[in-house]
Enzyme design. Structure first.
Site, short mmCIF file in Angstrom:
data_model
loop_
_atom_site.label_atom_id
_atom_site.label_comp_id
_atom_site.label_asym_id
_atom_site.label_seq_id
_atom_site.Cartn_x
_atom_site.Cartn_y
_atom_site.Cartn_z
CG HIS A 189 0.92 5.20 4.11
ND1 HIS A 189 0.14 5.07 5.12
CD2 HIS A 189 1.66 4.29 4.17
CE1 HIS A 189 0.50 4.19 5.71
NE2 HIS A 189 1.22 3.37 5.28
CG HIS A 203 -0.54 -0.32 2.45
ND1 HIS A 203 0.00 -1.38 2.98
CD2 HIS A 203 0.13 0.50 3.49
CE1 HIS A 203 0.49 -1.31 4.09
NE2 HIS A 203 0.58 -0.24 4.37
P1 5GP Z 1 1.53 0.39 7.27
O1 5GP Z 1 1.65 0.57 8.86
O2 5GP Z 1 1.23 -1.12 7.10
O3 5GP Z 1 2.50 1.11 6.51
O4 5GP Z 1 0.09 0.86 7.11
C1 5GP Z 1 -1.01 0.42 7.31
C2 5GP Z 1 -2.22 1.39 7.28
O5 5GP Z 1 -3.48 0.53 7.36
C3 5GP Z 1 -2.02 2.27 8.80
O6 5GP Z 1 -1.89 3.42 8.41
C4 5GP Z 1 -3.49 1.88 9.21
O7 5GP Z 1 -4.08 3.20 9.96
C5 5GP Z 1 -4.33 1.41 8.12
N1 5GP Z 1 -5.49 0.70 8.64
C6 5GP Z 1 -5.40 -0.47 9.33
N2 5GP Z 1 -6.67 -0.97 9.36
C7 5GP Z 1 -7.49 -0.45 8.64
C8 5GP Z 1 -8.88 -0.33 8.34
O8 5GP Z 1 -9.44 -1.29 8.60
N3 5GP Z 1 -9.57 0.62 7.48
C9 5GP Z 1 -8.78 1.54 7.06
N4 5GP Z 1 -9.28 2.67 6.36
N5 5GP Z 1 -7.41 1.47 7.07
C10 5GP Z 1 -6.75 0.73 8.14
#
Ligand code: 5GP
Length: 192
Positions: free
Chosen positions: A180, A178
């Protein structure tokens, strides 16, 4: 050596941008008037008005690293992630862009007035960017282009940041690639 130190500082600051809701890692204070959003939104502070004040104070602890390490254990097991449920519309999300290959939706724990996640609908082994292979070139380009569309829709195309957290040392918490897309406030460098 100095450059390695700078890299580490950037890495550390980078992680501060992330979602730590479940681990209670980030304290974000937002001051913004409810208002204008290019997205269909129930989040009031998602706004294209860059003049509004947005204050974010973040702190990090080792919990975040522990959570990221735990998430990494099943990274390549093929187990569905929360994003599979979002793609399948089994759990709600606020979608801001969608085509046949890409889905973009608001982050549940925004770290900026605009914070959208851009993901491939078909994971195809892309649990993280570090797993990319030549066959992924097309989708990687599509994800970046979708990030630009998302920035336009959010009214931040003149200033936005795209972040990919890769692996436990970058505190990746969801093992479905993903991007951001962050904006709507001044971004600093080193990131934080
Ligand atoms: P990472 O930490 O892997 O780079 O980013 C994962 C992102 O997914 C985080 O920013 C977190 O807030 C988002 N996230 C986790 N669970 C959910 C969810 O159920 N719905 C949404 N919209 N975002 C989520």
């Amino acid at each position: 050596m100095i450059s390695a130190q700078k890299s580490m500082a950037a890495f550390t600051s980078f992680s501060v941008l992330r979602d730590y809701a479940r681990a209670g890692r980030i304290v974000a204070r937002v001051r913004a008037s409810p208002g204008i959003s290019s997205y269909p939104s129930s989040i009031n502070f998602l706004t294209a008005n860059h003049s509004r004040r947005y204050l974010c104070r973040a702190s990090a602890t080792h919990d975040e690293e522990a959570a990221a390490k735990a998430a990494a254990i099943n990274a390549d097991s093929g187990v569905p992630t929360i994003f599979d449920k979002i793609i399948a519309k089994e759990i709600p999300s606020t979608i801001v862009y969608e085509d046949d290959k890409v889905l973009a939706f608001k982050d549940i724990n925004p770290q900026a007035p605009v914070h959208v996640l851009v993901i491939p609908k078909f994971r195809d082994g892309l649990t993280q960017l570090g797993k990319a292979e030549p066959r992924h070139g097309e989708i990687l380009g599509q994800l970046l282009y979708a990030a630009k569309i998302v920035a336009e829709k959010g009214g931040i195309v003149d200033g936005f940041r795209v972040v990919i957290n890769n692996g436990p040392s970058a505190c990746q918490s969801v093992y479905h690639l993903h991007l951001h897309v962050l904006g709507g406030r001044q971004m600093n460098w080193p990131p934080g």
